[in-house]
Design a protein around this motif. Structure first.
Motif, mmCIF file in Angstrom:
data_model
loop_
_atom_site.group_PDB
_atom_site.id
_atom_site.type_symbol
_atom_site.label_atom_id
_atom_site.label_comp_id
_atom_site.label_asym_id
_atom_site.label_seq_id
_atom_site.Cartn_x
_atom_site.Cartn_y
_atom_site.Cartn_z
ATOM 1 N N ALA A 396 -38.907 -23.757 -4.560
ATOM 2 C CA ALA A 396 -40.197 -24.369 -4.212
ATOM 3 C C ALA A 396 -40.504 -24.191 -2.726
ATOM 4 O O ALA A 396 -41.652 -23.923 -2.339
ATOM 5 N N ALA A 397 -39.474 -24.314 -1.883
ATOM 6 C CA ALA A 397 -39.674 -24.155 -0.439
ATOM 7 C C ALA A 397 -40.011 -22.715 -0.094
ATOM 8 O O ALA A 397 -40.856 -22.451 0.776
ATOM 9 N N VAL A 398 -39.384 -21.762 -0.747
ATOM 10 C CA VAL A 398 -39.678 -20.347 -0.499
ATOM 11 C C VAL A 398 -41.117 -20.038 -0.903
ATOM 12 O O VAL A 398 -41.846 -19.347 -0.184
ATOM 13 N N LYS A 399 -41.544 -20.574 -2.032
ATOM 14 C CA LYS A 399 -42.914 -20.336 -2.503
ATOM 15 C C LYS A 399 -43.949 -20.944 -1.565
ATOM 16 O O LYS A 399 -45.074 -20.443 -1.448
ATOM 17 N N ALA A 400 -43.570 -22.037 -0.884
ATOM 18 C CA ALA A 400 -44.526 -22.741 -0.018
ATOM 19 C C ALA A 400 -44.702 -22.075 1.334
ATOM 20 O O ALA A 400 -45.585 -22.454 2.103
ATOM 21 N N GLN A 401 -43.883 -21.078 1.641
ATOM 22 C CA GLN A 401 -43.971 -20.411 2.937
ATOM 23 C C GLN A 401 -45.285 -19.641 3.093
ATOM 24 O O GLN A 401 -45.874 -19.198 2.108
ATOM 25 N N GLN A 402 -45.684 -19.489 4.341
ATOM 26 C CA GLN A 402 -46.832 -18.642 4.674
ATOM 27 C C GLN A 402 -46.323 -17.263 5.110
ATOM 28 O O GLN A 402 -45.245 -17.141 5.671
ATOM 29 N N GLY A 403 -47.121 -16.242 4.857
ATOM 30 C CA GLY A 403 -46.769 -14.915 5.358
ATOM 31 C C GLY A 403 -45.950 -14.098 4.370
ATOM 32 O O GLY A 403 -45.764 -14.458 3.204
ATOM 33 N N GLN A 404 -45.421 -12.980 4.871
ATOM 34 C CA GLN A 404 -44.716 -12.016 4.038
ATOM 35 C C GLN A 404 -43.318 -12.505 3.686
ATOM 36 O O GLN A 404 -42.613 -13.085 4.506
ATOM 37 N N LEU A 405 -42.904 -12.236 2.450
ATOM 38 C CA LEU A 405 -41.576 -12.637 1.997
ATOM 39 C C LEU A 405 -40.521 -11.678 2.537
ATOM 40 O O LEU A 405 -40.735 -10.469 2.621
ATOM 41 N N SER A 406 -39.362 -12.257 2.884
ATOM 42 C CA SER A 406 -38.235 -11.427 3.293
ATOM 43 C C SER A 406 -37.529 -10.902 2.041
ATOM 44 O O SER A 406 -37.757 -11.407 0.931
ATOM 45 N N PRO A 407 -36.660 -9.904 2.181
ATOM 46 C CA PRO A 407 -35.899 -9.433 1.010
ATOM 47 C C PRO A 407 -35.114 -10.557 0.341
ATOM 48 O O PRO A 407 -35.023 -10.602 -0.896
ATOM 49 N N LEU A 408 -34.547 -11.479 1.136
ATOM 50 C CA LEU A 408 -33.793 -12.589 0.546
ATOM 51 C C LEU A 408 -34.730 -13.529 -0.207
ATOM 52 O O LEU A 408 -34.396 -13.999 -1.309
ATOM 53 N N ASP A 409 -35.917 -13.816 0.372
ATOM 54 C CA ASP A 409 -36.904 -14.642 -0.335
ATOM 55 C C ASP A 409 -37.232 -14.026 -1.697
ATOM 56 O O ASP A 409 -37.267 -14.718 -2.726
ATOM 57 N N THR A 410 -37.470 -12.716 -1.699
ATOM 58 C CA THR A 410 -37.818 -12.013 -2.937
ATOM 59 C C THR A 410 -36.681 -12.081 -3.954
ATOM 60 O O THR A 410 -36.913 -12.279 -5.151
ATOM 61 N N ALA A 411 -35.462 -11.954 -3.462
ATOM 62 C CA ALA A 411 -34.301 -12.007 -4.355
ATOM 63 C C ALA A 411 -34.163 -13.373 -5.000
ATOM 64 O O ALA A 411 -33.838 -13.485 -6.197
ATOM 65 N N ILE A 412 -34.409 -14.419 -4.225
ATOM 66 C CA ILE A 412 -34.310 -15.778 -4.776
ATOM 67 C C ILE A 412 -35.377 -16.009 -5.834
ATOM 68 O O ILE A 412 -35.102 -16.580 -6.898
ATOM 69 N N LEU A 413 -36.592 -15.546 -5.586
ATOM 70 C CA LEU A 413 -37.654 -15.698 -6.580
ATOM 71 C C LEU A 413 -37.359 -14.871 -7.829
ATOM 72 O O LEU A 413 -37.640 -15.306 -8.957
ATOM 73 N N PHE A 414 -36.759 -13.692 -7.657
ATOM 74 C CA PHE A 414 -36.374 -12.863 -8.795
ATOM 75 C C PHE A 414 -35.306 -13.576 -9.621
ATOM 76 O O PHE A 414 -35.357 -13.597 -10.875
ATOM 77 N N LEU A 415 -34.311 -14.167 -8.928
ATOM 78 C CA LEU A 415 -33.249 -14.890 -9.628
ATOM 79 C C LEU A 415 -33.816 -16.072 -10.405
ATOM 80 O O LEU A 415 -33.387 -16.359 -11.528
ATOM 81 N N ASP A 416 -34.817 -16.740 -9.824
ATOM 82 C CA ASP A 416 -35.462 -17.865 -10.509
ATOM 83 C C ASP A 416 -36.121 -17.399 -11.801
ATOM 84 O O ASP A 416 -35.993 -18.053 -12.853
ATOM 85 N N GLU A 417 -36.836 -16.273 -11.750
ATOM 86 C CA GLU A 417 -37.470 -15.743 -12.957
ATOM 87 C C GLU A 417 -36.427 -15.331 -13.991
ATOM 88 O O GLU A 417 -36.601 -15.542 -15.191
ATOM 89 N N TRP A 418 -35.333 -14.752 -13.505
ATOM 90 C CA TRP A 418 -34.262 -14.343 -14.430
ATOM 91 C C TRP A 418 -33.668 -15.553 -15.142
ATOM 92 O O TRP A 418 -33.417 -15.523 -16.352
#
Length: 424
Positions: A396-418
């Motif tokens: 939820a905190a990663v999703k609430a960020q402003q601006g471009q996602l970092s590779p780690l942010d993207t990985a966490i969101l991918f893991l959440d979807e998985w």
């Protein structure tokens, strides 16, 4: 309750008005406390709201359109609630939430709180809305408490206004801004009737007036700065810091009562003190709960104010002592973080089992490689989250960020979807 507990809080701002900056300071404070915060930006919808006034339709039709628009905004808040799943919805005074929306939130067991940062005698819409909130926080005590009890409001919290120390702070003013914003004596605020009458007798001190609603007064208009436009919060800090004596006369619509001796303490009192600025303020009945003797310099009436302006202009060392004491008190007891913790503790004390325990995996149950674990720890720290944050709250905190996602942010969101796809 446990101060390390991460809450999800949705703050609903008003379309406009005095509680708007207060709401933004609440958001900032809650984030600094480590909570996950989403904001419903009602001001984004203000231009469309005001456009309804220009339609040239009948009054009945105009009111229908206004109500329909506010209902749409309430539905937008509910949509945000469905996505964010907050533990609390905190509404500022005049937030666009209808009775129907508040009933829906109560049915869904989502706790709601309003911080009513207005004078209950002048702004009476609380009579219609207070019963629909689980917690009703106010800046006055009696007889407001009794009035709320009379209409069936049980969970009432006295929550005075505050300052935000990382914003309201001592500031070095450059020479250009010092000439623009500085002076011996100044007042920042709206032109209420009691202030208009009082300040006409103080202009011999070289008074500067900042703020709106001063038009039509030929005596004071030459002293109104920047054409009487609205002053931003950032400009207020510059004015406070570059003025020797900041006048703080609480508002009253009664011009016959220049110093009303009322109850609530305005935000300017706390903000000036947090800036380390000297102020002369009229004493309110609730001041004794907030400040000790010697922490603020008071005046009793207009003659006393006139005399004390002259005295303190000649005694800068005494101004400094008052300013230092007032600042120390505000930093200790009167910050928005203190207020938000009071609200959270009050809610937890009134509602057993709140906040509801979420079904969440412990973040480090997964056997991450050491290097990745270090990166996640750094991400948690950057987001201002506690070290024991759960995976869902991190997402939820990663999703609430402003601006471009970092590779780690993207990985966490991918893991959440998985996890959602393969673990249900």
């Amino acid at each position: 309750m446990d101060k390390n507990k991460v809450l999800r809080i949705l703050v609903v701002l008003p379309l406009y008005g005095g509680s708007l900056p207060v709401g933004r300071f609440c958001v900032s404070a809650l984030k600094k406390m480590g909570h996950l915060v989403e904001t419903f930006e009602a001001p984004d919808f203000y231009s469309a709201y005001t456009a309804l006034d220009d339609l040239k339709v009948t009054s009945d039709r105009h009111q229908y359109l206004i109500n329909s628009y506010l209902n749409m905004l309430s539905q937008a808040v509910l949509a945000k609630v469905e996505t964010f799943e907050p533990d609390m919805v905190l509404a500022m005074a005049q937030a666009p939430l209808t009775h129907q929306a508040l009933k829906r939130l109560r049915k869904d067991n989502i706790k709601t709180a309003m911080w009513f940062v207005e004078d209950f005698r002048l702004f009476t819409y609380w009579q219609s809305f207070a019963t629909f909130y689980d917690v009703f926080a106010v800046i006055q005590k009696e007889p407001f408490f009794s009035e709320l009890e009379r209409i069936g409001v049980k969970n009432v919290l006295y929550l005075p206004l505050a300052a935000q120390p990382d914003f309201h702070k001592p500031e070095e003013i450059n020479s250009v801004d010092a000439r623009k914003y500085g002076g011996d004596v100044a007042f920042m605020g709206a032109g209420y009737p009691n202030r208009r009458m009082a300040f006409r007798k103080l202009i011999h001190h070289g008074l500067k007036i900042w703020g709106t609603e001063w038009d039509g007064d030929h005596v004071l208009e030459p002293h109104v700065q920047l054409g009487g436009r609205r002053i931003s919060s950032e400009e207020c800090v510059k004015i406070f810091n570059s003025t020797k004596i900041n006048l703080n006369l609480h508002s009253s619509v009664n011009a016959d009562e220049l110093v009303s001796g009322g109850d609530f303490i305005n935000p300017r009192t706390f903000e000036l003190a947090a800036c380390g600025a000297f102020q002369l303020v009229d004493k309110r009945s609730l001041m004794a709960d907030a400040f000790d003797d010697g922490e603020l310099a008071y005046f009793d009436d207009l003659e006393d104010l006139d005399r004390k302006i002259g005295y303190f202009l000649a005694h800068p060392e005494e101004r400094k002592i008052y300013a230092e004491r007032g600042r120390a008190r505000v930093l200790k007891d009167h910050t928005y973080e203190v207020r938000m913790q009071s609200l959270i503790d009050f809610t937890a004390g009134r509602f057993a089992g709140w906040p509801v325990q979420r079904n969440t995996d412990e973040l480090f149950d997964v056997n991450f490689p050491a290097a990745l674990k270090d990166d996640i720890v750094k991400l948690i720290d950057r987001l201002g989250l506690p070290s024991n944050v759960g995976f869902n709250d991190l997402v939820a905190a990663v999703k609430a960020q402003q601006g471009q996602l970092s590779p780690l942010d993207t990985a966490i969101l991918f893991l959440d979807e998985w996890k959602k796809m393969y673990k249900g």
